[in-house]
Write an enzyme that holds these catalytic residues in place. Sequence first.
Site, PDB file in Angstrom:
ATOM      1  N   HIS A   7     -56.293 -40.106  -0.657  1.00 22.26           N
ATOM      2  CA  HIS A   7     -57.269 -39.794  -1.707  1.00 22.26           C
ATOM      3  C   HIS A   7     -58.054 -41.034  -2.110  1.00 22.26           C
ATOM      4  O   HIS A   7     -57.635 -42.161  -1.844  1.00 22.26           O
ATOM      5  CB  HIS A   7     -56.624 -39.159  -2.944  1.00 22.26           C
ATOM      6  CG  HIS A   7     -55.593 -40.004  -3.630  1.00 22.26           C
ATOM      7  ND1 HIS A   7     -54.260 -39.957  -3.334  1.00 22.26           N
ATOM      8  CD2 HIS A   7     -55.699 -40.931  -4.621  1.00 22.26           C
ATOM      9  CE1 HIS A   7     -53.595 -40.792  -4.099  1.00 22.26           C
ATOM     10  NE2 HIS A   7     -54.445 -41.416  -4.898  1.00 22.26           N
ATOM     11  N   HIS A  79     -59.077 -46.786  -7.018  1.00 22.37           N
ATOM     12  CA  HIS A  79     -58.252 -47.190  -5.875  1.00 22.37           C
ATOM     13  C   HIS A  79     -58.421 -46.218  -4.711  1.00 22.37           C
ATOM     14  O   HIS A  79     -58.946 -45.123  -4.873  1.00 22.37           O
ATOM     15  CB  HIS A  79     -56.770 -47.323  -6.254  1.00 22.37           C
ATOM     16  CG  HIS A  79     -56.091 -46.052  -6.677  1.00 22.37           C
ATOM     17  ND1 HIS A  79     -56.002 -45.645  -7.982  1.00 22.37           N
ATOM     18  CD2 HIS A  79     -55.460 -45.092  -5.957  1.00 22.37           C
ATOM     19  CE1 HIS A  79     -55.336 -44.502  -8.048  1.00 22.37           C
ATOM     20  NE2 HIS A  79     -55.003 -44.135  -6.839  1.00 22.37           N
ATOM     21  N   GLU A 130     -53.315 -48.058  -2.867  1.00 22.32           N
ATOM     22  CA  GLU A 130     -52.065 -47.342  -3.070  1.00 22.32           C
ATOM     23  C   GLU A 130     -51.556 -46.925  -1.699  1.00 22.32           C
ATOM     24  O   GLU A 130     -52.337 -46.449  -0.863  1.00 22.32           O
ATOM     25  CB  GLU A 130     -52.325 -46.091  -3.937  1.00 22.32           C
ATOM     26  CG  GLU A 130     -51.097 -45.247  -4.194  1.00 22.32           C
ATOM     27  CD  GLU A 130     -51.401 -44.029  -5.070  1.00 22.32           C
ATOM     28  OE1 GLU A 130     -52.576 -43.650  -5.193  1.00 22.32           O
ATOM     29  OE2 GLU A 130     -50.434 -43.475  -5.634  1.00 22.32           O
TER      30      GLU A 130
HETATM   31 CO    CO Z   1     -53.671 -42.527  -6.430  1.00 18.23          CO
END
Ligand code: CO
Length: 134
Positions: A7, A79, A130
Amino acid sequence: MIGRLNHVAIAVPDLAAAAAQYRDLLGARVGAPQDEPEHGVTVVFVELPNTKIELLHPLGPDSPIAAFLARNPAGGIHHLCYEVADIIAARDRLREQGARVLGDGEPKIGAHGKPVLFLHPKDFAGTLIELEQA
Ligand code: CO
């Protein structure tokens, strides 16, 4: 080592407005807001054919994205999340190469119920990364 882009997370000052924009203007499939108290965020998931967008809004006084929104009042990309097969192996390899893992370095359970870690943006072209165990 990294696999799919899981994502892109975007911090937004107005979650309802951002969700409505993705649903009504961009024509995306947009979920209901979900509070994630242990991460200090409320999240709306936008499902795209090849990845997801997560719209993030601060939840609670210690939200990690409150300072980001203070610096970026209109919102912004917060992020990127890449999938890895083995998050502990990925962490150890990154540390051996000198990359900084945020927090205590132990994976936490992320918004999708899977272990996640964050890497220092100064080590990755100014981008908070991440890692999520797929
Ligand atoms: Co995230």
